[in-house]
Scaffold this active site. Structure first.
Site, short mmCIF file in Angstrom:
data_model
loop_
_atom_site.label_atom_id
_atom_site.label_comp_id
_atom_site.label_asym_id
_atom_site.label_seq_id
_atom_site.Cartn_x
_atom_site.Cartn_y
_atom_site.Cartn_z
N ARG A 130 -14.94 38.19 -99.86
CA ARG A 130 -15.09 39.55 -99.35
C ARG A 130 -15.97 40.38 -100.28
O ARG A 130 -16.18 40.03 -101.44
CB ARG A 130 -13.74 40.24 -99.17
CG ARG A 130 -12.89 40.36 -100.42
CD ARG A 130 -11.54 40.95 -100.09
NE ARG A 130 -10.67 41.10 -101.26
CZ ARG A 130 -9.48 41.67 -101.25
NH1 ARG A 130 -9.01 42.18 -100.12
NH2 ARG A 130 -8.75 41.76 -102.35
N ARG A 165 -2.08 40.99 -82.57
CA ARG A 165 -1.69 42.34 -82.14
C ARG A 165 -2.40 42.68 -80.83
O ARG A 165 -3.62 42.83 -80.81
CB ARG A 165 -2.06 43.34 -83.24
CG ARG A 165 -1.52 44.73 -83.07
CD ARG A 165 -1.93 45.61 -84.23
NE ARG A 165 -1.27 45.23 -85.47
CZ ARG A 165 -1.55 45.78 -86.65
NH1 ARG A 165 -2.48 46.73 -86.73
NH2 ARG A 165 -0.91 45.40 -87.74
N TYR A 225 4.25 36.18 -105.43
CA TYR A 225 3.28 37.21 -105.07
C TYR A 225 4.04 38.47 -104.67
O TYR A 225 4.90 38.44 -103.80
CB TYR A 225 2.38 36.76 -103.93
CG TYR A 225 1.38 37.82 -103.56
CD1 TYR A 225 0.23 37.99 -104.33
CD2 TYR A 225 1.60 38.70 -102.50
CE1 TYR A 225 -0.68 38.99 -104.03
CE2 TYR A 225 0.70 39.70 -102.20
CZ TYR A 225 -0.44 39.83 -102.96
OH TYR A 225 -1.33 40.83 -102.67
N ASP A 238 3.63 42.58 -103.49
CA ASP A 238 2.89 43.80 -103.21
C ASP A 238 3.35 44.86 -104.20
O ASP A 238 4.42 44.75 -104.81
CB ASP A 238 3.15 44.27 -101.77
CG ASP A 238 2.44 43.42 -100.74
OD1 ASP A 238 1.35 42.90 -101.06
OD2 ASP A 238 2.98 43.26 -99.63
N GLU A 288 -16.03 39.07 -104.32
CA GLU A 288 -14.83 38.41 -104.83
C GLU A 288 -14.93 36.91 -104.53
O GLU A 288 -15.01 36.50 -103.37
CB GLU A 288 -13.61 39.02 -104.14
CG GLU A 288 -12.29 38.68 -104.77
CD GLU A 288 -11.16 39.51 -104.19
OE1 GLU A 288 -10.24 38.92 -103.60
OE2 GLU A 288 -11.21 40.76 -104.32
N ARG A 330 3.22 32.39 -89.63
CA ARG A 330 2.90 33.07 -88.38
C ARG A 330 1.49 33.63 -88.50
O ARG A 330 0.97 33.82 -89.58
CB ARG A 330 3.90 34.18 -88.07
CG ARG A 330 3.87 35.32 -89.06
CD ARG A 330 4.95 36.35 -88.77
NE ARG A 330 4.84 37.50 -89.67
CZ ARG A 330 4.13 38.58 -89.42
NH1 ARG A 330 3.43 38.66 -88.29
NH2 ARG A 330 4.08 39.58 -90.28
N ARG A 333 -4.04 30.27 -108.22
CA ARG A 333 -5.44 30.43 -107.83
C ARG A 333 -6.00 31.60 -108.62
O ARG A 333 -5.30 32.59 -108.88
CB ARG A 333 -5.56 30.69 -106.33
CG ARG A 333 -5.27 29.49 -105.47
CD ARG A 333 -6.31 28.40 -105.60
NE ARG A 333 -7.58 28.79 -104.99
CZ ARG A 333 -8.72 28.11 -105.15
NH1 ARG A 333 -8.77 27.06 -105.95
NH2 ARG A 333 -9.82 28.52 -104.55
#
Length: 374
Positions: A285, A175, A353, A355, A305, A171, A253
């Site tokens: 970034r 917003r 991954y 958080d 980065e 998705r 990666r």
């Protein structure tokens, strides 16, 4: 000396597990191949600024229990992640919201933005998306995709969007309100004084040794006149490396960080995180660390980065959870189930991954499972 647990890795998973086990009067020895504790959330002070050495880490969660839990180790500020994106000479707010759309198309209302996106999607005539490009286009339209998704994604993955599977982007969060808060979680912030201090508190009751790999430690311990022993091991490194890549190497990666101290610049970019979405710009970034804690120091520290292809010996950051690697991991998981008294946890041990809040939750769940099994 005898320990209840040998924990390989002093990152958040291993540190949280050790803290909880120490509270249960279990003894833990932690080792880490790096010369410091805290894994990828390691921060160190430079020019009076807490520098995130392995990329930006903003703590965010919807889990009140986890928010309260981490709050016992540090006071968190009220930092809200509101990154910016640079495409050529254009500057956009992230996530994709009404500020983004207003800047992109010169419109003001949600209805205007929805109409433009819907028109762009209908003009593409995409049926079932065959790749990531078609998937993103069918969700966000051409302008958002080409300016803010395409180049950034291709840098991250090291290949063209037409060569990436569609499921990578399930998705695209559009917003339709003027809201630059990147996360929807009600709890977020940065620990005052950095993340390393959190891990130091977690490890205060355990023995820690840095600068040694798991295999070197086993060899050294085997050859020692007074070897230490342990009942169980928790391995938070790469699961395929643990098994000597016997089924093949899982894909990751990697990242490369280029950090600069700028003593004569008090404010380099005016925001903690600025993404560069053109593929031609080699970095994804720039992080300006002082803004995470609203710093007013006379100088500043920035980090560029750079995404990189992972090869054995490189630091793995992001697992490539595609169909091929998921199948390969399942093979390693089967091998792990046959190991006696060895647990596998964390981002690398479980090849996913996480958080930070999910890391803590997974570690607490493992502790509860271990204690229940006694």
């Amino acid at each position: 000396m005898h320990y209840d647990y040998l924990i390989v890795g002093t990152g958040l998973f291993g540190a949280c597990f050790a803290y909880e086990m120490q509270r249960e009067r279990k003894t833990c020895l932690l080792i880490d191949k790096r010369e410091h504790i805290a894994g990828n959330i390691y921060t160190e002070e430079s020019m009076g600024i807490q520098v995130h050495k392995y990329g930006a880490h903003i703590f965010h969660t919807s889990d009140k229990e986890i928010w309260d839990y981490v709050g016992q180790f540090a006071e968190f500020n009220n930092y809200i992640n509101s990154p910016l994106a640079v495409y050529k000479d254009e500057l956009y707010n992230l996530p994709f919201n009404m500020n983004t759309f207003s800047r992109m198309w010169g419109i003001r209302t949600p209805a205007d933005a929805k109409a433009i996106i819907a028109e762009q999607i209908s003009d593409l005539h995409i049926g079932e998306p065959k790749n990531l490009e078609e998937q993103a286009l069918s969700l966000a339209g051409r302008d958002v995709y080409e300016k803010l998704i395409k180049g950034y994604t291709e840098k991250q993955w090291g290949r063209d969007c037409t060569q990436l599977p569609a499921f990578i982007i399930k998705r695209v969060p559009l917003r339709f309100r003027y809201d630059n808060n990147y996360f929807n979680d009600p709890y977020q912030g940065i620990p005052k004084g950095g993340y390393t201090a959190i891990v130091e508190k977690m490890l205060a009751g355990s023995d820690v040794r840095t600068g040694i790999t798991y295999r070197d430690f086993l060899k050294e311990n085997e050859e020692s006149a007074q070897p230490c022993t342990w009942d169980k091991a928790l391995y938070t490194g790469m699961i395929d490396e643990y098994f000597d890549y016997c089924l093949g190497a899982l894909e990751y990666r990697s990242l490369r960080f280029e950090t600069q101290e700028l003593p004569d610049v008090d404010n380099f970019q005016g925001n903690a995180v600025v993404n560069y979405t053109e593929r031609e710009v080699p970095y994804t970034r720039i992080i300006e660390h002082k803004h995470f804690e609203f710093g007013t120091q006379p100088g500043t520290v920035i980090t560029r980065e750079y995404p990189a292809e992972w090869r054995r010996g490189d630091e793995p950051y992001y697992p490539v959870n595609d169909e091929k690697n998921t199948k390969l991991y399942a093979g390693y998981l089967e091998l792990a189930g046959k190991e006696k008294n060895v647990l596998f946890g964390g981002r690398l041990g479980q090849y996913r991954y996480y958080d930070m809040d999910k890391v803590i939750r997974a570690a607490l769940d493992m502790v509860r499972s271990e204690l229940a099994a006694e």
